[in-house]
Design a protein around this motif. Sequence first.
Motif, PDB file in Angstrom:
ATOM      1  N   VAL A  79      46.584  19.487  33.628  1.00 26.15           N
ATOM      2  CA  VAL A  79      46.686  20.949  33.728  1.00 26.15           C
ATOM      3  C   VAL A  79      48.141  21.407  33.566  1.00 26.15           C
ATOM      4  O   VAL A  79      48.421  22.395  32.875  1.00 26.15           O
ATOM      5  N   GLY A  99      43.813  31.155  38.651  1.00 27.20           N
ATOM      6  CA  GLY A  99      43.208  29.840  38.912  1.00 27.20           C
ATOM      7  C   GLY A  99      44.205  28.696  38.804  1.00 27.20           C
ATOM      8  O   GLY A  99      43.824  27.534  38.720  1.00 27.20           O
ATOM      9  N   ASP A 105      28.908  24.403  35.481  1.00 25.62           N
ATOM     10  CA  ASP A 105      29.283  24.254  36.893  1.00 25.62           C
ATOM     11  C   ASP A 105      28.781  25.401  37.765  1.00 25.62           C
ATOM     12  O   ASP A 105      29.173  25.534  38.913  1.00 25.62           O
ATOM     13  N   LEU A 111      40.825  25.358  29.814  1.00 26.31           N
ATOM     14  CA  LEU A 111      40.087  24.085  29.854  1.00 26.31           C
ATOM     15  C   LEU A 111      38.742  24.213  29.133  1.00 26.31           C
ATOM     16  O   LEU A 111      38.356  23.330  28.364  1.00 26.31           O
ATOM     17  N   ARG A 112      38.034  25.339  29.372  1.00 20.12           N
ATOM     18  CA  ARG A 112      36.730  25.521  28.700  1.00 20.12           C
ATOM     19  C   ARG A 112      36.906  25.568  27.184  1.00 20.12           C
ATOM     20  O   ARG A 112      36.074  25.091  26.431  1.00 20.12           O
ATOM     21  N   LEU A 115      38.337  19.084  40.614  1.00 18.09           N
ATOM     22  CA  LEU A 115      39.522  19.581  39.918  1.00 18.09           C
ATOM     23  C   LEU A 115      39.932  18.591  38.839  1.00 18.09           C
ATOM     24  O   LEU A 115      39.827  17.367  39.029  1.00 18.09           O
ATOM     25  N   VAL A 116      40.420  19.115  37.743  1.00 23.34           N
ATOM     26  CA  VAL A 116      40.946  18.298  36.653  1.00 23.34           C
ATOM     27  C   VAL A 116      42.307  17.741  37.132  1.00 23.34           C
ATOM     28  O   VAL A 116      43.027  18.432  37.858  1.00 23.34           O
ATOM     29  N   GLY A 166      34.694  31.952  42.363  1.00 26.23           N
ATOM     30  CA  GLY A 166      33.832  33.124  42.453  1.00 26.23           C
ATOM     31  C   GLY A 166      34.430  34.289  43.235  1.00 26.23           C
ATOM     32  O   GLY A 166      33.765  35.303  43.445  1.00 26.23           O
ATOM     33  N   SER A 167      35.694  34.190  43.634  1.00 26.80           N
ATOM     34  CA  SER A 167      36.285  35.273  44.439  1.00 26.80           C
ATOM     35  C   SER A 167      36.654  36.475  43.574  1.00 26.80           C
ATOM     36  O   SER A 167      37.019  37.525  44.089  1.00 26.80           O
ATOM     37  N   GLY A 168      36.596  36.293  42.241  1.00 29.48           N
ATOM     38  CA  GLY A 168      36.850  37.429  41.347  1.00 29.48           C
ATOM     39  C   GLY A 168      38.189  37.358  40.643  1.00 29.48           C
ATOM     40  O   GLY A 168      38.680  38.357  40.132  1.00 29.48           O
ATOM     41  N   GLY A 188      38.466  40.533  49.100  1.00 28.83           N
ATOM     42  CA  GLY A 188      37.900  40.555  47.744  1.00 28.83           C
ATOM     43  C   GLY A 188      36.419  40.841  47.785  1.00 28.83           C
ATOM     44  O   GLY A 188      35.695  40.614  46.815  1.00 28.83           O
ATOM     45  N   SER A 194      33.948  46.486  46.278  1.00 27.82           N
ATOM     46  CA  SER A 194      33.574  46.628  44.864  1.00 27.82           C
ATOM     47  C   SER A 194      34.748  46.203  43.976  1.00 27.82           C
ATOM     48  O   SER A 194      35.894  46.130  44.446  1.00 27.82           O
ATOM     49  N   VAL A 195      34.459  45.939  42.708  1.00 22.31           N
ATOM     50  CA  VAL A 195      35.507  45.524  41.772  1.00 22.31           C
ATOM     51  C   VAL A 195      36.626  46.573  41.741  1.00 22.31           C
ATOM     52  O   VAL A 195      37.812  46.251  41.817  1.00 22.31           O
ATOM     53  N   ARG A 225      32.382  22.536  44.512  1.00 20.39           N
ATOM     54  CA  ARG A 225      33.612  23.255  44.129  1.00 20.39           C
ATOM     55  C   ARG A 225      34.239  23.924  45.346  1.00 20.39           C
ATOM     56  O   ARG A 225      35.462  23.950  45.488  1.00 20.39           O
ATOM     57  N   THR A 257      43.636  28.831  33.705  1.00 21.44           N
ATOM     58  CA  THR A 257      43.442  27.405  33.409  1.00 21.44           C
ATOM     59  C   THR A 257      41.964  27.107  33.173  1.00 21.44           C
ATOM     60  O   THR A 257      41.625  26.243  32.371  1.00 21.44           O
ATOM     61  N   GLY A 258      41.076  27.852  33.856  1.00 19.86           N
ATOM     62  CA  GLY A 258      39.638  27.669  33.625  1.00 19.86           C
ATOM     63  C   GLY A 258      39.293  27.960  32.168  1.00 19.86           C
ATOM     64  O   GLY A 258      38.626  27.164  31.504  1.00 19.86           O
TER      65      GLY A 258
HETATM   66  P1  B4P Z   1      34.913  35.500  38.601  1.00 21.28           P
HETATM   67  O1  B4P Z   1      35.895  36.587  38.409  1.00 21.28           O
HETATM   68  O2  B4P Z   1      34.327  34.888  37.352  1.00 21.28           O
HETATM   69  O3  B4P Z   1      35.443  34.338  39.558  1.00 21.28           O
HETATM   70  P2  B4P Z   1      36.656  33.290  39.452  1.00 21.28           P
HETATM   71  O4  B4P Z   1      37.324  33.360  40.766  1.00 21.28           O
HETATM   72  O5  B4P Z   1      37.517  33.561  38.245  1.00 21.28           O
HETATM   73  O6  B4P Z   1      35.834  31.936  39.165  1.00 21.28           O
HETATM   74  P3  B4P Z   1      36.102  30.358  39.108  1.00 21.28           P
HETATM   75  O7  B4P Z   1      37.001  29.918  40.209  1.00 21.28           O
HETATM   76  O8  B4P Z   1      34.705  29.816  39.090  1.00 21.28           O
HETATM   77  O9  B4P Z   1      36.684  29.969  37.710  1.00 21.28           O
HETATM   78  P4  B4P Z   1      37.732  28.996  36.992  1.00 21.28           P
HETATM   79  O10 B4P Z   1      37.400  29.227  35.584  1.00 21.28           O
HETATM   80  O11 B4P Z   1      39.122  29.289  37.449  1.00 21.28           O
HETATM   81  O12 B4P Z   1      33.747  36.113  39.508  1.00 21.28           O
HETATM   82  C1  B4P Z   1      32.569  35.367  39.813  1.00 21.28           C
HETATM   83  C2  B4P Z   1      31.346  36.269  39.794  1.00 21.28           C
HETATM   84  O13 B4P Z   1      31.450  37.277  40.797  1.00 21.28           O
HETATM   85  C3  B4P Z   1      31.149  37.015  38.458  1.00 21.28           C
HETATM   86  O14 B4P Z   1      29.785  37.021  38.147  1.00 21.28           O
HETATM   87  C4  B4P Z   1      31.639  38.438  38.759  1.00 21.28           C
HETATM   88  O15 B4P Z   1      30.963  39.410  37.981  1.00 21.28           O
HETATM   89  C5  B4P Z   1      31.289  38.578  40.236  1.00 21.28           C
HETATM   90  N1  B4P Z   1      32.224  39.456  40.961  1.00 21.28           N
HETATM   91  C6  B4P Z   1      33.574  39.485  40.807  1.00 21.28           C
HETATM   92  N2  B4P Z   1      34.116  40.413  41.633  1.00 21.28           N
HETATM   93  C7  B4P Z   1      33.052  40.969  42.330  1.00 21.28           C
HETATM   94  C8  B4P Z   1      32.973  41.972  43.363  1.00 21.28           C
HETATM   95  N3  B4P Z   1      34.050  42.620  43.825  1.00 21.28           N
HETATM   96  N4  B4P Z   1      31.754  42.257  43.867  1.00 21.28           N
HETATM   97  C9  B4P Z   1      30.642  41.635  43.408  1.00 21.28           C
HETATM   98  N5  B4P Z   1      30.654  40.671  42.432  1.00 21.28           N
HETATM   99  C10 B4P Z   1      31.861  40.348  41.907  1.00 21.28           C
HETATM  100  O16 B4P Z   1      37.453  27.432  37.365  1.00 21.28           O
HETATM  101  C11 B4P Z   1      36.435  26.606  36.806  1.00 21.28           C
HETATM  102  C12 B4P Z   1      36.717  25.087  36.911  1.00 21.28           C
HETATM  103  O17 B4P Z   1      37.830  24.717  36.032  1.00 21.28           O
HETATM  104  C13 B4P Z   1      37.172  24.512  38.262  1.00 21.28           C
HETATM  105  O18 B4P Z   1      36.077  24.201  39.119  1.00 21.28           O
HETATM  106  C14 B4P Z   1      37.944  23.218  37.839  1.00 21.28           C
HETATM  107  O19 B4P Z   1      37.101  22.130  37.562  1.00 21.28           O
HETATM  108  C15 B4P Z   1      38.629  23.625  36.556  1.00 21.28           C
HETATM  109  N6  B4P Z   1      40.019  24.110  36.773  1.00 21.28           N
HETATM  110  C16 B4P Z   1      40.461  25.379  36.524  1.00 21.28           C
HETATM  111  N7  B4P Z   1      41.767  25.489  36.827  1.00 21.28           N
HETATM  112  C17 B4P Z   1      42.169  24.279  37.306  1.00 21.28           C
HETATM  113  C18 B4P Z   1      43.405  23.783  37.813  1.00 21.28           C
HETATM  114  N8  B4P Z   1      44.489  24.573  37.902  1.00 21.28           N
HETATM  115  N9  B4P Z   1      43.477  22.495  38.249  1.00 21.28           N
HETATM  116  C19 B4P Z   1      42.395  21.700  38.163  1.00 21.28           C
HETATM  117  N10 B4P Z   1      41.184  22.103  37.701  1.00 21.28           N
HETATM  118  C20 B4P Z   1      41.058  23.387  37.277  1.00 21.28           C
END
Ligand code: B4P
Length: 194
Positions: free
Chosen positions: A65, A86, A136, A36-37, A59-60, A11-13, A171, A174-175, A145, A32-33
Amino acid sequence: MFNLVLFGPPGSGKGTQSEKIVSTYKLEHISTGDLLRNEVSRQTPLGTEAKKYMDQGMLVPDEVVIGMISGRIDESPHSRGFIFDGFPRTRPQAEALDKLLDFKNTKIHLVLMLDVPEPNLIKRLLGRGETSGRSDDNEEIITKRIKEYNAKTQPVASYYHEHGKLEKVTGDHSVEDTFKTLTKHINKYLLPVT
Ligand code: B4P
């Protein structure tokens, strides 16, 4: 070739900023997210295996991965560079990525770490959960997580710090403001494509 790792807690963006970086610098995006999805939605054997972990907020396994990443890099041999979103998420993944890139005569040039306080991460992910349909994005799994991140992924920051590649970025702005700060670091290596 320029290779960037975008690093940070759930969720860090990472996904949000990756999209902007990709369109500005024309790098190849490897999330990788997302990979995987995609496997999960196509119900492949890899996806079925990965789903068990993802649904639990875990984590997977590394070997799953790493195999997936290697194939993805080979699909884009002529790119300007890659943004790894990621990945790596464990020290063995970071070591495997270095070996893989070394074999391809390249390396990781820069690691940007997005720093966001935990209460804000939870708030953002719960907000995303309202529309994402992701299994998740609920409070119980989000907490798991973040625990998994602190135990297994945080050490990746030390790995890259030891190699002199880590830059921390707030982070929590703002975006757009966060993106501006990230570009200041990237522009030292690569200029935007206009
Ligand atoms: P996102 O940009 O969606 O956050 P993320 O860091 O990419 O998310 P995450 O870690 O969950 O995803 P991943 O798919 O990698 O931002 C989150 C939210 O915040 C959004 O709603 C966005 O709009 C908002 N936002 C962003 N910036 C903002 C700001 N500046 N201000 C306000 N709001 C803001 O991982 C998912 C799963 O996949 C893991 O848990 C794991 O099970 C698996 N996985 C993925 N990679 C893996 C790996 N390398 N090894 C093992 N497992 C892995």
